[in-house]
Enzyme design. Sequence first.
Site, PDB file in Angstrom:
ATOM      1  N   ASP A 219       0.868  -1.177   0.000  1.00 38.90           N
ATOM      2  CA  ASP A 219       0.000   0.000   0.000  1.00 38.90           C
ATOM      3  C   ASP A 219       0.904   1.226   0.000  1.00 38.90           C
ATOM      4  O   ASP A 219       1.666   1.450   0.939  1.00 38.90           O
ATOM      5  CB  ASP A 219      -0.901   0.009   1.236  1.00 38.90           C
ATOM      6  CG  ASP A 219      -1.782   1.249   1.268  1.00 38.90           C
ATOM      7  OD1 ASP A 219      -2.652   1.376   0.403  1.00 38.90           O
ATOM      8  OD2 ASP A 219      -1.560   2.117   2.144  1.00 38.90           O
ATOM      9  N   GLU A 303      -1.305  -1.364  -5.972  1.00 36.84           N
ATOM     10  CA  GLU A 303      -2.561  -0.831  -6.471  1.00 36.84           C
ATOM     11  C   GLU A 303      -2.305  -0.159  -7.819  1.00 36.84           C
ATOM     12  O   GLU A 303      -1.191   0.267  -8.094  1.00 36.84           O
ATOM     13  CB  GLU A 303      -3.121   0.204  -5.490  1.00 36.84           C
ATOM     14  CG  GLU A 303      -3.677  -0.422  -4.238  1.00 36.84           C
ATOM     15  CD  GLU A 303      -4.003   0.619  -3.188  1.00 36.84           C
ATOM     16  OE1 GLU A 303      -5.174   0.902  -2.994  1.00 36.84           O
ATOM     17  OE2 GLU A 303      -3.061   1.141  -2.573  1.00 36.84           O
ATOM     18  N   CYS A 356     -12.264  -5.643   5.493  1.00 32.45           N
ATOM     19  CA  CYS A 356     -11.492  -6.133   6.632  1.00 32.45           C
ATOM     20  C   CYS A 356     -10.608  -7.265   6.131  1.00 32.45           C
ATOM     21  O   CYS A 356     -11.099  -8.248   5.576  1.00 32.45           O
ATOM     22  CB  CYS A 356     -12.439  -6.638   7.725  1.00 32.45           C
ATOM     23  SG  CYS A 356     -11.616  -7.676   8.950  1.00 32.45           S
ATOM     24  N   CYS A 359     -11.485 -10.836   8.061  1.00 36.33           N
ATOM     25  CA  CYS A 359     -12.675 -11.651   7.809  1.00 36.33           C
ATOM     26  C   CYS A 359     -13.335 -11.367   6.463  1.00 36.33           C
ATOM     27  O   CYS A 359     -14.251 -12.071   6.051  1.00 36.33           O
ATOM     28  CB  CYS A 359     -13.703 -11.456   8.930  1.00 36.33           C
ATOM     29  SG  CYS A 359     -14.518  -9.847   8.893  1.00 36.33           S
ATOM     30  N   CYS A 375     -13.054  -3.642  13.045  1.00 36.46           N
ATOM     31  CA  CYS A 375     -14.025  -4.290  12.170  1.00 36.46           C
ATOM     32  C   CYS A 375     -15.307  -4.590  12.954  1.00 36.46           C
ATOM     33  O   CYS A 375     -15.256  -5.172  14.034  1.00 36.46           O
ATOM     34  CB  CYS A 375     -13.439  -5.575  11.600  1.00 36.46           C
ATOM     35  SG  CYS A 375     -14.656  -6.570  10.701  1.00 36.46           S
ATOM     36  N   CYS A 378     -15.751  -8.793  12.962  1.00 32.91           N
ATOM     37  CA  CYS A 378     -14.918  -9.737  13.711  1.00 32.91           C
ATOM     38  C   CYS A 378     -14.149  -9.069  14.852  1.00 32.91           C
ATOM     39  O   CYS A 378     -13.485  -9.726  15.630  1.00 32.91           O
ATOM     40  CB  CYS A 378     -13.950 -10.460  12.781  1.00 32.91           C
ATOM     41  SG  CYS A 378     -12.631  -9.419  12.135  1.00 32.91           S
ATOM     42  N   ASP A 385      -3.387   1.529   6.518  1.00 35.03           N
ATOM     43  CA  ASP A 385      -2.470   1.213   5.417  1.00 35.03           C
ATOM     44  C   ASP A 385      -2.042  -0.258   5.434  1.00 35.03           C
ATOM     45  O   ASP A 385      -1.924  -0.894   4.390  1.00 35.03           O
ATOM     46  CB  ASP A 385      -1.238   2.115   5.491  1.00 35.03           C
ATOM     47  CG  ASP A 385      -1.619   3.583   5.416  1.00 35.03           C
ATOM     48  OD1 ASP A 385      -2.660   3.880   4.790  1.00 35.03           O
ATOM     49  OD2 ASP A 385      -0.900   4.425   5.985  1.00 35.03           O
TER      50      ASP A 385
HETATM   51 ZN   LIG Z   1     -13.367  -8.333  10.161  1.00 42.70          ZN
END
Ligand SMILES: [Zn+2]
Length: 417
Positions: A219, A303, A356, A359, A375, A378, A385
């Site tokens: 990133d 990216e 996330c 998960c 998150c 989870c 980053d």
């Molecule tokens: Zn998560």
Amino acid sequence: MSVEKVSVVIVQLRYQYRIALTPGQRIRAARVFGCRRVVWNDALAVQKLRKASNKLLGNPKARLAEGPYQPVPKNAELGKTLITAAKKSAEREFLSDAPVGVMQQTLRDLDGAWKAHEDSKTGNRRGPKVAPPRFKSKKDNRQTARFTRSDRFSVTDGGRLRLPKIGEVRVKWSRDLPSAPSSVTLIKDCSGRYWVSFVVETDPAADMLPPTDRDQGIDLGLDRFAVLADGSQIASPKYLRRAEKKLKKRQRELSRKKKGSSNRDKARIKVARAHAKVADSRRNFHHQWSHKLTRENQAVFTETLNVRGGLARTRLAKSVHDAGWAQFVTFCEYKAIRRGRSSAKVARDFPSSQICSACGYCDGPKPLHIRAWTCANCGTRHDRDWNAGRNVLHEGRRIRAADTTAPPTPGPGASRR
Ligand SMILES: [Zn+2]
């Protein structure tokens, strides 16, 4: 979502070195640059005239029937009239100051410039539109001349480079040439420094590395140059901002100098030198890290950058420019190819900051100032980053696994999270 792949196999490499010219060699180099410029401009004038007159005659079939249509002359013809015959005339006598090969190469370069322009018009060439070739001026800041094999340049036993019409030049050999070069370009850059750039054909197999099972997602950021999927960071080199004060001062000095004065010329070179220094250190930094990343990993995922869009946001422009992401990504790409490793970019619209990485739960876009969050699904606490780097890695692996044309990769499967 798709991966943009780079599929060029590089067998031609460039090796660039600083050189030191004696005052006499500088004068002779200036003459070679001058001859090159004159041949370029003479050829361009002929071509432009023909193209313009042919355009007036309408469609190709009609103009063939009409008779006056004259095809744009080819290089062989241009070479005969603008180099060989011209040398014998009083006003072009000076063309014997440059090797013939350099001037013939100029005609080929001009061809290339026309082709780039035409291909960008017809869509055969990607990227921004390319303007038609321009007349070259004595005042152009960057001058180049390419010596081909026919010019018989050579490296002496003492490690000097012998360039026809210029002499034996002292080269700062910062690394070894892997094999005999097929051409060498003499360059005078905008800050008045001289370089030579060799084109060398190498056996791609020589640079290949054995496969490894490590992959990396990257990133690219502003406060940190990059955060990697494994949680490590590359600190941002702020060369530009550090050097900015100096640059500003130099620029102010330049603007105070009278136009056309020799003091203004000196100030302009100082500004160019300051810029060049920043660019050099930035390039070295990018070389170091792309070297390390492509050496340690089988695949490097990044990216897809929207450099133009990034630059448009003026507040960030300086940092974006400073970070020079595009150059870094390009370096990763070509080094990966050279080493039998791979690099790929995940799609521009991949929501690396919304998912996330633990998960896979996607909770939508977050404003830029949110650097960390938990998150909702989870409960994992994320650094923005680092999370993005891991998502880029997962996405890169997913696409690689789906791509049946890609060579099989060793080690753990693409679904490892
Ligand atoms: Zn998560």
